[in-house]
Structure formats: C-alpha cells, structure tokens
Design an enzyme around this catalytic site. Structure first.
Site: not given
Length: 248
Positions: A10, A12-13, A21, A46, A48, A52, A73, A104, A154, A197
C-alpha cells in the site's frame, strides 16, 4: 515446502508525506513502480473521499504505469463506484470510511447494509473487477459478504497488531484465535481470504502462517521502514518473514 502468499504494498502514505508540504514529491506512483520492481504482487491505493493522501491523478497514473494488479480501496459511495467503473482496476476493496479517523479503524458493517451493498458491488463485478470486502473477523460479516457476492474478504488485523505492540498477550492471543477461526470459516464458504492493517516485522508471522490467507496488504509500516533502509530492502525482509512462516 513453501505455500504461495502474495504481498500487496500500500503506497498511500508516500502521498501523505507529499501532501503534507504540497507539490509533487515524494511521488506515490514512483514508489509503486519501485515496489513492483522489488517483487510486489500487487499495489494497493485508497482514494478517500477527502483525498487526504491518494488523489485522482495518482489513480490515473497507477493504472497506466503498473504491470501488477491494482487493488483500489474505496468507500461504498456513488462517486467511488463511478471512478472504479471508469478505470476497471483488477480489484476493488470496499472499506469503511469516516472523515475524522486517522486510518481505517475497523471492518465494514456488511450485515446491516446487505441489500444496498449487494446492489452496489454488482456493477463492479460485471465490469471485471474482483470485489473484496474489508471486515472484522466476525462470522456475521463473513456470511453477509458471502451472500452479497463478494469474491474476497480482507480480515482487519488491527486489533491483533495493537495488542502485540502493547504487550497485551491475552488480547493478542484472543484476536489471533478469532482471525484463525474466521480465515478457516471464510475459506470453507469459498471466499478468498486476505488480511492486513498494522502488520509489522514483529507480528506478521502468525498471520502469514494461516494457511487460508492468500494475500497480505501492508503499507504504513513498509513505507516507514523505507525511510531508513529503502523500500526494496524493507519488502525483502517482510517477504522473508512471510515465507518463513509458510515453510512447513
């Protein structure tokens, strides 16, 4: 022998850091390509409702760039359904979503919304996407996911991982027992079982050892480790631990 267990990464981060920034770096699509080249079996992203981290342009670019499957996702909203139907990713994973949450927090409440979700996922399946439902290790939710026509569940491993991190051995063992039982139960219904997760190097082994689990989706921890050791090396260690847990 070693049984096949897929690793979905994943990204996402990476987008979370970028968006903190503004601008274009670090690029989550570049991270996805690095993960793909390092042996990821799939990429999870994901989108969202509040955008975000992952944005619409990221999904567009991932669909163009990836040669491994994209696991998209999304919340069960009309907007996300239309986006998924336009892109037709390999898989869509329906997840719960609350604006105020940091991540989540639990599994989707399928049993309470069974009729709506059955109608919601039908067009996604018809478009050729595999539909996965992100749920707690609860037989009611597994039964409902099966009835609405999901092909994959999942299992949310967050409570198990939190208990492991806190050193709460009784809760850890109770959560692992639920995950073990529910992976077996879901498999008996013909559902493909994934899990994810909060998984880390320390706690991944018992989940990877569950014979019914076919795929682990791991993101935040791998991206965090990548800061210190690089994403390919972090993935290699996670893969080593997953494979070791599967060695009979």
């Amino acid at each position: 022998m070693t049984q096949e267990l897929r690793l979905g990464v994943n990204i996402d981060h990476v987008a979370t850091v970028r968006n903190a920034r503004g601008g274009a770096v670090p690029d989550p699509v570049r991270a996805a390509i690095v993960a793909q080249e390092a042996g990821a079996d799939g990429i999870t992203a994901h989108l969202r409702e509040d955008r975000r981290h992952i944005g619409d342009a990221d999904i567009e670019a991932l669909m163009e760039a990836l040669t491994v499957p994209l696991n998209f996702e999304m919340a069960a909203t009309d907007e996300m359904q239309q986006i998924a139907l336009r892109h037709k990713p390999h898989a869509v994973c329906i997840v719960p979503e609350k604006r105020e949450e940091r991540t989540t927090e639990g599994g989707l409440e399928v049993a309470r919304e069974e009729n709506r979700l059955a109608h919601y996922i039908a067009p996604l399946r018809e478009a050729g996407s595999r539909v996965s439902i992100f749920i707690a290790a609860d037989p009611r939710q597994i039964d409902a996911a099966h009835r609405i026509g999901a092909e994959v569940i999942e299992l949310h491993t967050g409570a198990y991982c939190d208990a492991f991190a806190e050193g709460d051995l009784l809760t850890r063992d109770a959560e692992l027992a639920k995950l073990t039982d529910m992976a077996s139960y879901a498999h008996s219904l013909g559902l493909e079982v994934h899990a994810g997760h909060g998984l880390t190097f320390g706690c991944v082994g018992p989940i990877a050892a569950l014979p019914e689990v076919k795929e682990l989706n791991i993101g935040h921890f791998l991206i965090g480790e990548a800061i210190f050791r690089g994403l390919p090396d972090a993935m290699a260690e996670m893969r080593r631990l997953m494979d070791a847990a599967r060695t009979l």
